[in-house]
Design a protein around this motif. Structure first.
Motif, PDB file in Angstrom:
ATOM      1  N   LEU B   7       0.837  -1.206   0.000  1.00 60.27           N
ATOM      2  CA  LEU B   7       0.000   0.000   0.000  1.00 60.27           C
ATOM      3  C   LEU B   7       0.870   1.254   0.000  1.00 60.27           C
ATOM      4  N   VAL B  10       2.239   1.854  -3.521  1.00 64.71           N
ATOM      5  CA  VAL B  10       1.215   2.399  -4.427  1.00 64.71           C
ATOM      6  C   VAL B  10       0.945   3.858  -4.079  1.00 64.71           C
ATOM      7  N   TYR B  13       3.755   5.971  -5.278  1.00 65.53           N
ATOM      8  CA  TYR B  13       3.685   6.123  -6.738  1.00 65.53           C
ATOM      9  C   TYR B  13       2.782   7.297  -7.115  1.00 65.53           C
ATOM     10  N   PHE B  14       1.589   7.354  -6.490  1.00 63.11           N
ATOM     11  CA  PHE B  14       0.661   8.425  -6.842  1.00 63.11           C
ATOM     12  C   PHE B  14       1.125   9.781  -6.292  1.00 63.11           C
ATOM     13  N   ARG B  17       3.545  10.998  -8.828  1.00 62.85           N
ATOM     14  CA  ARG B  17       2.837  11.491 -10.011  1.00 62.85           C
ATOM     15  C   ARG B  17       2.216  12.856  -9.725  1.00 62.85           C
ATOM     16  N   LEU B  18       1.702  13.034  -8.485  1.00 55.87           N
ATOM     17  CA  LEU B  18       1.116  14.316  -8.093  1.00 55.87           C
ATOM     18  C   LEU B  18       2.181  15.404  -8.095  1.00 55.87           C
ATOM     19  N   LEU B  21       2.995  16.720 -11.454  1.00 60.04           N
ATOM     20  CA  LEU B  21       2.050  17.679 -12.036  1.00 60.04           C
ATOM     21  C   LEU B  21       2.458  19.115 -11.778  1.00 60.04           C
ATOM     22  N   THR B  22       3.209  19.322 -10.679  1.00 61.66           N
ATOM     23  CA  THR B  22       3.617  20.688 -10.333  1.00 61.66           C
ATOM     24  C   THR B  22       4.884  21.086 -11.071  1.00 61.66           C
ATOM     25  N   PRO B  41       3.505   8.480 -22.172  1.00 61.08           N
ATOM     26  CA  PRO B  41       2.278   9.295 -22.137  1.00 61.08           C
ATOM     27  C   PRO B  41       2.297  10.262 -20.961  1.00 61.08           C
ATOM     28  N   ASN B  42       1.731  11.464 -21.165  1.00 63.19           N
ATOM     29  CA  ASN B  42       1.682  12.397 -20.023  1.00 63.19           C
ATOM     30  C   ASN B  42       0.271  12.487 -19.441  1.00 63.19           C
ATOM     31  N   TRP B  43      -0.710  11.976 -20.158  1.00 68.31           N
ATOM     32  CA  TRP B  43      -2.100  11.878 -19.683  1.00 68.31           C
ATOM     33  C   TRP B  43      -2.733  13.224 -19.352  1.00 68.31           C
ATOM     34  N   GLN B  44      -2.173  14.306 -19.793  1.00 66.02           N
ATOM     35  CA  GLN B  44      -2.748  15.615 -19.447  1.00 66.02           C
ATOM     36  C   GLN B  44      -3.693  16.070 -20.567  1.00 66.02           C
ATOM     37  N   PHE B  45      -4.874  15.448 -20.593  1.00 58.98           N
ATOM     38  CA  PHE B  45      -5.815  15.710 -21.678  1.00 58.98           C
ATOM     39  C   PHE B  45      -6.572  17.019 -21.452  1.00 58.98           C
ATOM     40  N   ALA B  47      -6.030  19.868 -20.622  1.00 59.34           N
ATOM     41  CA  ALA B  47      -5.825  20.484 -19.309  1.00 59.34           C
ATOM     42  C   ALA B  47      -5.689  21.996 -19.405  1.00 59.34           C
ATOM     43  N   HIS B  48      -4.898  22.444 -20.360  1.00 56.44           N
ATOM     44  CA  HIS B  48      -4.520  23.850 -20.387  1.00 56.44           C
ATOM     45  C   HIS B  48      -5.266  24.590 -21.502  1.00 56.44           C
TER      46      HIS B  48
END
Lengths: 272, 206
Positions: B7, B10, B13-14, B17-18, B21-22, B41-45, B47-48
């Motif tokens: 746990l 995991v 890991y998140f 990733r958070l 984002l900064t 992949p950056n997965w920032q669909f 977003a901006h």
């Protein structure tokens, strides 16, 4: 492999198979654009490939000729059949993985962005799991599905998280701005999403939905709800933006999300 | 202990990733990595809300002295600039929504890919000190071909943007604009690239 893992593996295989079949049939319709007389003729891509090792460049150049290209597409369609039947082999997934990469390179790295990334992730997870299992690791398939699940959960978490940093998403103005640019757009003047209150609520719902994947990872009943909401979410993205491949690429990862959620939920219960 | 560690891993890991984002994302500039970006992949669909690049095309008049020579070099002379034969026409995918697109949508997928080429071109332009160097980039070459593929519609009087009669035009050019998303676009104000006049290819009409 437990019964639930086996079932979720079968589901993943079938859903990845459907997603790949849709992509393959669409790719067949794009051959004219990729032909030597087409807009995306391979001769134009030469500057991109100049720095590749000669052997790799020669190999790709051969593969992208009309006949090998069609043979590869036919092989892909054949390789999808075992997936759709839920009885894939490592070698079959390897063929699909490699050809997926070759196709992505033909489109300068990606044709349909996120759906290409997620399809490759799903094939990597499936292939890795089957390979580990073949090598004698009893939980190999689980690890492969965890790989898919982590990427899928990341995609929602990052997509939702990054929106929190932008005021246009916090105040709802981003919704109409993006949807107006959709292929089926722009939104009508009286569309509800033009109402600032509705738009703010919808944006908040999107962000909340995407971030809530973390809740689903440790609470399986919510993960099932999350997956149902996800189907609606991706359908909405298709409805407004025309991104049909995203629907199938992401749905294919849902069994993996459920498996990871089952595992992490049980760990949470075991933890003192 | 084992379950707590899992746990924790995991959760870590998140958190990483958070944190990511900064931080400003790295751009894949190396040609190899660019071709293999499916692995990163950056997965920032969506977003901006930033600027939106757009592709435009127009026809150039053949009635100007010198323009009857079907040579790009002849009309790039500043003293003999060709006269616009049409307004700038936007090349942007719009389609009628159909349920069948959920399972088969190749034309729109291709059109969206071609729109992405604009982002690639903008990135290539940002990487190049010399403006003329960008014409050698794959993104530029592809966009020119995409633009050219839309000339037939521009020369079709039945098309909403079509001009008639189009037979007088012998040259064409394309333009890329960049403007804030959702704001009205002015080609004159927002153009970041205007191609050289290009000889008009033979385009047949039924």
């Amino acid at each position: 492999m437990s019964e639930s893992t086996g079932l979720l593996l079968r589901l993943t295989e079938i859903l990845v198979g459907i997603s790949l079949a849709i992509q393959c049939l669409e790719n067949l319709r794009l051959n004219a654009a990729l032909s030597d007389a087409g807009v995306h003729a391979r001769a134009v891509l030469a500057p991109d490939w100049r720095r590749l090792p000669p052997v790799l460049r020669a190999g790709l150049d051969w593969l992208y000729q009309p006949t090998p290209w069609r043979v590869m597409q036919a092989l892909r369609l054949l390789a999808i059949v075992p997936l759709l039947l839920g009885c894939s082999l490592t070698s079959v997934v390897a063929v699909l993985w490699l050809s997926q990469l070759v196709i992505a390179i033909r489109w300068r790295g990606a044709f349909n962005g996120g759906s290409d990334f997620m399809t490759l992730t799903a094939l990597t997870g499936l292939g890795l799991g089957l390979l580990l299992q073949t090598l004698g690791l009893s939980r190999g398939v689980e690890f492969g599905l965890y790989y898919i699940a982590l990427h899928s959960a990341s995609s929602y978490f990052i997509s939702g998280g990054v929106k929190c940093f932008h005021k246009e998403w916090r105040n709802g103005s981003a919704l109409a701005l993006f949807l107006d640019e959709g292929v089926y757009g722009p939104l009508g003047d009286d569309h509800p999403f033009r109402n600032p209150t509705v738009a703010t609520l919808v944006c908040a719902a999107f962000i909340g939905f995407e971030l809530s994947v973390l809740v689903g990872l440790v609470f399986t009943p919510y993960m099932l709800v999350f997956c149902l909401l996800g189907v609606g979410f991706h359908f909405g993205v298709f409805w407004y933006l025309g991104l049909n491949r995203f629907v199938w690429a992401w749905i294919a990862t849902y069994p993996s999300l459920i498996l990871l959620s089952l595992t992490l939920s049980s760990l949470v219960h075991q933890s003192p | 202990m084992n379950s707590s560690l899992t746990l924790l891993l995991v959760a870590t890991y998140f958190c990483v990733r958070l944190y990511g984002l900064t931080r400003r994302g790295q751009v894949l500039q190396h040609r190899w990595l660019f071709l293999l970006r499916s692995f990163f992949p950056n997965w920032q669909f969506y977003a901006h809300v930033g600027v939106s690049p757009r592709l435009w095309i127009r026809l150039l008049d053949s009635t100007h002295p010198g323009a009857d020579e079907r040579s790009t070099a002849a009309v790039t002379d500043h003293n003999r600039s060709p006269v616009p034969r049409s307004d700038w026409a936007l090349v942007y995918p719009r389609a009628k929504r159909r349920w069948a697109h959920l399972v088969h949508n190749p034309a729109i997928a291709l059109a969206l890919y071609e729109q992405n080429l604009l982002d690639h071109l903008i990135a290539d332009m940002a990487d190049n000190d010399a403006p003329e160097a960008v014409a050698h980039h794959t993104s530029y070459q592809l966009l020119q071909r995409v633009a050219q593929s839309h000339l037939a519609a521009l020369m079709n009087p039945a098309d909403p943007h079509g001009v008639a009669p189009a037979t007088a035009a012998l040259f064409w050019q394309f333009c890329v604009t960049q403007s804030p998303t959702g704001q009205p676009i002015s080609v004159e104000r927002d153009a970041v690239l205007i191609s050289q006049p290009l000889p008009l290819p033979r385009i047949g009409h039924e």
